[in-house]
Design an enzyme around this catalytic site. Structure first.
Site, PDB file in Angstrom:
ATOM      1  N   GLY A 181       0.814  -1.222   0.000  1.00 44.39           N
ATOM      2  CA  GLY A 181       0.000   0.000   0.000  1.00 44.39           C
ATOM      3  C   GLY A 181       0.842   1.263   0.000  1.00 44.39           C
ATOM      4  O   GLY A 181       1.989   1.270  -0.468  1.00 44.39           O
TER       5      GLY A 181
ATOM      6  N   VAL B 249       0.440  -3.829   6.716  1.00 44.45           N
ATOM      7  CA  VAL B 249      -0.955  -3.950   6.273  1.00 44.45           C
ATOM      8  C   VAL B 249      -1.816  -2.863   6.922  1.00 44.45           C
ATOM      9  O   VAL B 249      -1.388  -2.177   7.853  1.00 44.45           O
ATOM     10  CB  VAL B 249      -1.524  -5.359   6.596  1.00 44.45           C
ATOM     11  CG1 VAL B 249      -0.732  -6.436   5.866  1.00 44.45           C
ATOM     12  CG2 VAL B 249      -1.509  -5.621   8.098  1.00 44.45           C
ATOM     13  N   ASN B 250      -3.027  -2.733   6.409  1.00 47.69           N
ATOM     14  CA  ASN B 250      -3.950  -1.714   6.904  1.00 47.69           C
ATOM     15  C   ASN B 250      -4.430  -2.032   8.325  1.00 47.69           C
ATOM     16  O   ASN B 250      -4.631  -3.198   8.661  1.00 47.69           O
ATOM     17  CB  ASN B 250      -5.134  -1.565   5.938  1.00 47.69           C
ATOM     18  CG  ASN B 250      -5.559  -2.880   5.312  1.00 47.69           C
ATOM     19  OD1 ASN B 250      -4.727  -3.728   5.016  1.00 47.69           O
ATOM     20  ND2 ASN B 250      -6.840  -3.071   5.143  1.00 47.69           N
TER      21      ASN B 250
ATOM     22  N   THR C 225     -10.051   1.641  11.658  1.00 48.54           N
ATOM     23  CA  THR C 225     -10.888   1.597  12.859  1.00 48.54           C
ATOM     24  C   THR C 225     -11.904   0.464  12.705  1.00 48.54           C
ATOM     25  O   THR C 225     -12.472   0.263  11.630  1.00 48.54           O
ATOM     26  CB  THR C 225     -11.610   2.961  12.997  1.00 48.54           C
ATOM     27  OG1 THR C 225     -10.607   3.974  13.004  1.00 48.54           O
ATOM     28  CG2 THR C 225     -12.422   3.028  14.279  1.00 48.54           C
TER      29      THR C 225
ATOM     30  N   ASN D  35       1.387  11.187  15.814  1.00 49.95           N
ATOM     31  CA  ASN D  35       0.232  11.567  14.997  1.00 49.95           C
ATOM     32  C   ASN D  35      -0.775  12.389  15.802  1.00 49.95           C
ATOM     33  O   ASN D  35      -1.351  13.344  15.296  1.00 49.95           O
ATOM     34  CB  ASN D  35      -0.444  10.321  14.409  1.00 49.95           C
ATOM     35  CG  ASN D  35       0.209   9.900  13.102  1.00 49.95           C
ATOM     36  OD1 ASN D  35       1.165  10.524  12.659  1.00 49.95           O
ATOM     37  ND2 ASN D  35      -0.291   8.855  12.479  1.00 49.95           N
TER      38      ASN D  35
ATOM     39  N   CYS E 195      -4.918   8.224   8.546  1.00 50.25           N
ATOM     40  CA  CYS E 195      -4.340   7.878   9.855  1.00 50.25           C
ATOM     41  C   CYS E 195      -4.692   8.766  11.044  1.00 50.25           C
ATOM     42  O   CYS E 195      -4.926   8.245  12.128  1.00 50.25           O
ATOM     43  CB  CYS E 195      -2.833   7.781   9.712  1.00 50.25           C
ATOM     44  SG  CYS E 195      -2.383   6.400   8.651  1.00 50.25           S
TER      45      CYS E 195
ATOM     46  N   PHE F 217      -6.915  14.308  -0.035  1.00 49.17           N
ATOM     47  CA  PHE F 217      -6.913  14.898   1.315  1.00 49.17           C
ATOM     48  C   PHE F 217      -5.826  15.939   1.510  1.00 49.17           C
ATOM     49  O   PHE F 217      -5.872  16.739   2.441  1.00 49.17           O
ATOM     50  CB  PHE F 217      -6.865  13.810   2.393  1.00 49.17           C
ATOM     51  CG  PHE F 217      -5.496  13.221   2.657  1.00 49.17           C
ATOM     52  CD1 PHE F 217      -5.003  12.181   1.894  1.00 49.17           C
ATOM     53  CD2 PHE F 217      -4.710  13.696   3.702  1.00 49.17           C
ATOM     54  CE1 PHE F 217      -3.745  11.640   2.153  1.00 49.17           C
ATOM     55  CE2 PHE F 217      -3.462  13.153   3.980  1.00 49.17           C
ATOM     56  CZ  PHE F 217      -2.983  12.129   3.192  1.00 49.17           C
TER      57      PHE F 217
END
Ligand code: NAD
Ligand code: UGA
Length: 466
Positions: A14, A93-94, A97, A226, A278, A340
């Protein structure tokens, strides 16, 4: 004992796995790097002859991939084989939520991480270092270790060491961030494994920038980095609203506070609210962890960062409606930018999605242009197909995608700048003024255009924080 790392496997091709491995392969021609994914069409795109079809748009990515692909950088779906061959395996990997079950709406869904760990346990041979590259809740390494040892049946021939090596790249500057990182963080319990990973980075990163910590500090530091970044954006966005009602200018305020070296000048641009895959999910996860440990006040403090962000996005659509005489039903609105942020084709959590949906619900017809986002992606995000609506058709509304800025402005009552793409800073406002329907409005949610020139061309303008 591993002699030297000669073969790396990365699970997940990704936005992180692809660019990160492309840079490792570029900087370490002596290491074979295999990026594997279950998504065949994504792998096909990574292997496409014409580099403009790579699945990710990112400056400098194509030439970086070109230098190594086929030499020591390979993309495939051969998960089993590539795990078997690897001395070191990155899990990239992803971790979105959770949408249902315990912790839904807050906790990270770790099913892809768990399935990766199970595959590693099943197929890995000899001694293997497993590196968490995905952003994970603190203590996930404990789970990974447990899965690795139980699924591999505590086979004495197979030995695993787990490290945490979170990624700090930002989309749009990923290659530069990877080539010149502020720091590389490695968390682990075993010095030998830490040094194997450190040796890889030492091929291009100064040793002073490589930090080593325990596993939990490393996992938690990524979430907190973050959270702090997102908190700065919510802070400046909250002040943008105060500037609008007091006559202060957010850009002047940002500059004035940013010159205090304790505050610093970066990440102080107010905008339509932060997006990206994220920030929101990582803060929600932080809120979940705090609640889990009974730290309710801490959880509600961080929740506010998200609340302000949601409010900022809603605020923009209300301002547009209010300025267009309280109704946008059957009005045409040009949307500039759907990703975004600039320099990426990623639309995950883009503020453009909620703003466009709000405007469509109010009855507007949208003409959307983004330099890198496809019409198919916009349709997925807006959960509707493009539809051309004729003028004065009050019963229909929807959106179409446009080929350029001027196409999006044609007959529009308003033009909304959502993403800060460089080309939006160089718009020919005279040309735009001739294309739009008066009284025409420009809503600049990034404060990137020259207000005086827009006004000189007979257009009305609203800018964030101004
Ligand atoms: P992504 O969705 O773009 O890519 C993840 C890939 O993993 C997908 O292609 C998916 O098919 C694949 N995958 C999932 N399970 C698999 C399995 N068992 N076997 C093989 N392939 C599998 O996600 P991303 O944006 O690259 O993010 C990955 C992680 O990195 C997340 O934890 C994210 O929080 C973190 N991160 C992302 C960024 C960013 O800028 N996007 C930056 C830093 C950290
Ligand atoms: C962010 C972090 O910056 C990375 O360090 C981190 O690795 C990554 O998240 C991640 O974990 O996924 P990214 O989301 O790609 O990177 O991009 P940012 O540059 O951080 O921008 C995030 C959002 O904040 C965008 O919507 C951007 O437009 C907005 N933003 C950023 C502002 O509104 N103002 C600013 O001053 C900066």
């Amino acid at each position: 004992m591993i002699d030297k790392i000669k073969n790396i496997c990365c699970i997940g091709a990704g936005y992180v796995g692809g660019p990160t491995m492309a840079v490792i392969a570029d900087k370490c021609p002596h290491i074979q790097v295999n990026v594997v994914d279950v998504n065949q069409s994504r792998i096909n795109s990574w292997n496409s002859e014409d580099l403009k079809y790579l699945p990710i748009y990112e400056p400098e990515l194509a030439p970086t991939v070109k230098r190594s692909r086929g030499r020591n950088l390979h993309f495939s779906t051969n998960v089993e084989e590539k795990i078997r061959e690897a001395d070191m395996i990155f899990i990239s990997v992803n971790t979105p939520t959770k949408i249902s079950g315990i912790g839904a709406g807050q906790a990270s869904d770790l099913k892809w991480v768990e399935s990766s760990a199970r595959q590693i346990a099943k197929y890995a041979q000899g001694e293997t270092i497993v590196v968490e590259k995905s952003t994970l809740p603190v203590k996930t390494a404990e789970t990974i270790k447990k899965i690795l040892s139980t699924v591999s049946n505590n086979n004495k021939e197979i030995k695993f060491n787990v490290l945490s090596n979170p990624e700090f790249l930002a989309e749009g500057t990923a290659i530069n961030d990877l080539e010149n990182p502020d720091r590389v963080l490695i968390g682990g319990e075993n010095d030998e494994s830490i040094n194997y990973l450190k040796d890889i980075y030492l091929n291009w990163v100064e040793k002073e920038k490589i930090l080593t910590t325990n596993l939990w500090s490393s996992e938690l530091s990524k979430l907190i980095a973050n959270a702090f970044l997102a908190q700065r954006i919510s802070s400046i966005n909250s002040i943008s609203a105060l500037c609008e009602v007091t006559g202060a200018d957010i850009k002047e305020v940002s500059r004035a506070i940013g010159m205090d070296s304790r505050i610093g000048g970066k990440f102080l641009n107010s905008g339509p609210g932060f997006g990206g895959s994220c920030f929101k999910k990582d803060i929600l996860n932080l809120v979940y962890i705090c609640n889990y440990y009974g730290l309710k006040k801490v959880a509600s403090y961080w929740q506010k960062v998200i609340d302000i962000n949601d409010w900022q996005q809603e605020r923009i659509s209300s301002i547009i409606v209010k300025n267009l005489f309280g109704t946008i039903s059957s009005k045409t609105i040009g949307i500039l930018g759907f990703s975004f942020k600039a320099d990426t084709n990623d639309t995950r959590e883009s503020p453009a999605i909620s703003i466009c949906k709000d405007l469509i619900v109010e009855g507007a017809n949208l003409q959307i242009f983004d330099p890198q986002v496809s019409e198919d992606q916009i349709a997925i995000d807006l959960e509707s197909e493009p539809k051309k609506v004729s003028e004065n058709d009050f019963d229909n509304f929807g959106w179409i995608s446009c080929n350029d800025i001027y196409d999006a402005a044609k007959n529009a009552d308003a033009l909304v700048i959502i993403t800060e793409w460089e080309e939006f800073k160089k718009i020919d406002w005279q040309k735009i003024s001739n294309l739009m329907r008066p009284p025409s409005w420009v809503f600049d949610t990034r404060s990137i255009v020259n207000k005086k020139i827009v006004l000189k061309n007979g257009l009305n303008i609203w800018q964030i924080g101004n």
